[in-house]
Design an enzyme around this catalytic site. Structure first.
Site, PDB file in Angstrom:
ATOM      1  N   LYS A   1       0.848  -1.195   0.000  1.00 56.51           N
ATOM      2  CA  LYS A   1       0.000   0.000   0.000  1.00 56.51           C
ATOM      3  C   LYS A   1       0.882   1.243   0.000  1.00 56.51           C
ATOM      4  O   LYS A   1       1.923   1.271   0.661  1.00 56.51           O
ATOM      5  CB  LYS A   1      -0.893  -0.031   1.253  1.00 56.51           C
ATOM      6  CG  LYS A   1      -1.957   1.056   1.300  1.00 56.51           C
ATOM      7  CD  LYS A   1      -2.819   0.886   2.563  1.00 56.51           C
ATOM      8  CE  LYS A   1      -3.925   1.913   2.650  1.00 56.51           C
ATOM      9  NZ  LYS A   1      -4.730   1.752   3.890  1.00 56.51           N
TER      10      LYS A   1
ATOM     11  N   SER B   1      -9.729   1.831   3.196  1.00 54.31           N
ATOM     12  CA  SER B   1      -8.872   2.555   2.280  1.00 54.31           C
ATOM     13  C   SER B   1      -7.884   1.688   1.511  1.00 54.31           C
ATOM     14  O   SER B   1      -7.321   2.134   0.513  1.00 54.31           O
ATOM     15  CB  SER B   1      -8.112   3.632   3.052  1.00 54.31           C
ATOM     16  OG  SER B   1      -7.199   3.038   3.960  1.00 54.31           O
TER      17      SER B   1
ATOM     18  N   SER C   1      -9.731  -0.528   7.384  1.00 54.20           N
ATOM     19  CA  SER C   1      -9.174  -0.332   6.040  1.00 54.20           C
ATOM     20  C   SER C   1      -8.486  -1.539   5.420  1.00 54.20           C
ATOM     21  O   SER C   1      -8.135  -1.512   4.247  1.00 54.20           O
ATOM     22  CB  SER C   1      -8.195   0.843   6.037  1.00 54.20           C
ATOM     23  OG  SER C   1      -8.904   2.064   5.985  1.00 54.20           O
TER      24      SER C   1
END
Lengths: 487, 95
Positions: A80, A155, A179
């Site tokens: 990420k 997210s 997330s």
């Protein structure tokens, strides 16, 4: 049936690599081809790094040939884009950090590199990890591989979509209020948020420091256990890192759940829950029961109702302090058009941050400001205590708690963008876990109108091995984890 | 009590965010909605409850004061929006 290399799990790839039946370079090339084929539709990456990946794969093959292989050697992973990668841009999907090249790597990235893992690239996300749909990325949205008209969740939408679409064998996400788990549920993969402090946050760009935690996103539970084993363990560079010896989370996975006590907190079956999600969750709990666990369906955690409000005070408050560092002086976007120091600072922050990030900075600044501190921030910290104590009491009676991961399956693009509060509500079932610093994992437990449904298993602090064990037992008894989106 | 535009302007100043008039109004109404949602916390009794800042109980963590190499100066300065030699260049703070 001969699988494509990009369909392998980490466990399967480990066996083939160690037996020298396939090389890391071959696997990595298969993933590069797969990314070429599907990435235009899925858009799970902020940046793909094929040259870096091939170099790392060559080193991995060398390490394997010299007998130096460990769990992640030669395994292609996506990171990420809020975890620092030395020499590779780390943008947090923000205009503020579009060109930021970190001078050091996050501890988790260092640990993967020391094992000769292969970094395929950086995963798309909601800007600074603030969001539940990945639509807040300053660069582009990511599309759910199960239905390209729907969001992948957020997210960590990029990492979950990449794993689901076969663009990466596994990924690292971060989870502040859900997330990792919510996008894992939306994309039909496994996502785990470890106990707060189990994985070092050094080099993770800070959003809400008392809630943020890095964890694995993979296709199957064993892979998550392997990836967690590789990245976890004490780190002197993170003072909130728990000083315990390194643990092997793959051990004990298969020991079954006979005699385990499972609690089902009724507050998690909220008003407005999708009926198929409700049904799939209850059916999954019956499966756990059939495997020898005892189930109490009548657990009550009354403070759950307040968790979302508590979260949206604490997380924005911490965010407003953490994001004060973006001043356009040391790194990041910088406005040079307007004359005085103060106006350049204010313009830098106006233009560098997107709408949701600014909304949260404002909310946090308000909650912390003179006259409102006691009513909002301090009040939230006190209710945080009550929520945590309620969990502690529950874990005196139950080994794990089981709930749906999200009240609905993946929603349509733009369905919730106009109403921030509606968007926040999609994390209502994952947030309490972060507030109390607990471990939680989401595994697929069904379909709702063709879209994956996630089952959340929550454990006490340091109960990471236990929730993996329950997730593994469920996975082995069912077929859901074998479903793949057609893309 | 509804959030006022003046309050939003004040918060934006504290947060050092420049704000256009139309942004101001949209943040005002969205933040107002969210703050109204927070009002549910008024219904929960918290007298005598201690606040929780951290979910783990690591207290002040000490370590040896060892000398180790820091970050590479060039790598760090490479990200500087404005640089002069080995310094970050900024606007005058006091005119």
């Amino acid at each position: 049936m001969q699988n494509e290399l990009y369909e392998l799990t980490i466990k399967e790839a480990r066996a083939l690599l160690d037996a020298r039946e396939v090389s890391s370079v071959e696997i990595t090339k298969a993933f590069i081809d797969r990314i070429d084929a599907v990435e235009p539709r899925v858009q799970a990456f902020v940046k793909v790094t094929p040259e870096v990946a091939i170099d790392q794969a060559k080193n991995a093959d060398l390490a394997i040939s010299q007998g130096r292989a460990s769990l992640m050697t030669g395994i292609p992973l996506q990171i990420k884009d809020n975890m620092c990668t030395k020499g590779i841009t780390t943008t947090c999907s923000s205009r503020m950090l579009r060109d930021f090249v970190p001078p050091y790597s996050a501890t988790v990235v260092d640990r993967l590199e020391s094992e000769h893992a292969v970094v395929m690239g950086k995963g798309n996300m909601d800007e600074f990890a603030m969001g539940s749909s990945t639509e807040n990325s300053a660069f582009h949205s990511t599309y759910n591989p199960w239905d390209l008209e729907r969001v992948p969740g957020g997210s960590s939408g990029g990492p979950a979509a990449a794993v689901s679409a076969g663009e990466s064998m596994g990924a690292l996400g971060s989870d502040t209020g859900g997330s990792i788990r919510q996008p894992a549920a939306f994309c039909g993969v496994v996502g785990m948020k470890p106990t707060y402090g189990l994985v070092s946050r050094y080099g993770l760009v800070a959003f809400a420091s008392s809630l943020d935690q890095i964890g694995p996103i993979t296709r199957e539970v064993t892979d998550s256990a392997m990836l967690l084993t590789a990245i976890s363990g004490h780190d002197p560079k993170d003072s909130t890192s728990i000083p315990v010896p390194k643990q092997d989370f793959t051990k004990g996975l298969g020991s079954g759940i006979k005699g385990m006590k499972i609690g089902v907190p009724k507050e998690y079956f909220v008003d407005g829950i999708d009926s198929e999600v409700d049904k799939a969750t209850r059916k999954a709990i019956e499966v756990l029961q059939s495997l020898g666990a005892s189930v109490d369906w009548e657990v009550s955690l009354p403070s759950t109702t307040y968790a979302l409000a508590v979260y949206y005070i604490i997380a924005p408050s911490e965010c407003s302090a953490n994001l004060a560092r973006y001043d356009g002086v040391k790194y990041g976007y910088s406005d040079h058009s307007s004359g005085s120091m103060w106006s350049e600072l204010e313009n830098t922050r106006q233009q560098g941050f997107g709408p949701e990030v600014k909304r949260r900075i404002m909310l946090g600044t308000y909650s912390l400001s003179a006259g409102y501190y006691d009513a909002y921030y301090l009040k939230a910290l006190k209710v945080r205590t009550l929520i945590s104590e309620e969990f502690s009491e529950a874990f005196k009676k139950y080994d794990v708690l089981v709930t749906p991961t999200s009240p609905t399956p993946a929603f349509k693009m733009q369905e919730k963008t106009a109403n921030p509060l509606q968007m926040y509500l999609s994390d209502v079932l994952t947030i309490p876990v972060n507030i109390a610093g607990l471990p939680g994992i989401s595994v697929q437990c069904g379909l709702s109108r063709g879209l994956p449904v996630g089952l959340q298993i929550i454990g006490p602090q340091m109960g990471d091995a236990t929730i993996l064990q329950v997730a593994y037992a469920y996975e082995q008894a069912t077929e859901w984890h074998k479903l793949r989106p057609e893309i | 009590m509804a959030l006022t535009s003046d309050e939003v302007r004040h918060v934006a100043l504290l947060a050092r965010l420049a704000m256009k008039p139309e942004e101001l109004e949209s943040y005002r109404s969205q933040l107002d909605d969210i703050l109204r949602y927070f009002q549910m916390l008024e219904t929960i009794q918290t007298d005598g409850v201690p606040p929780t800042n951290q979910s783990v109980t690591n207290h002040t963590v000490m370590r040896e004061d060892k000398v180790e190499p820091g970050l590479d100066k060039e790598d760090v300065l490479a990200n500087a929006p404005r640089r002069e030699g080995d310094y970050f260049r900024i606007k005058a703070v006091l005119e």
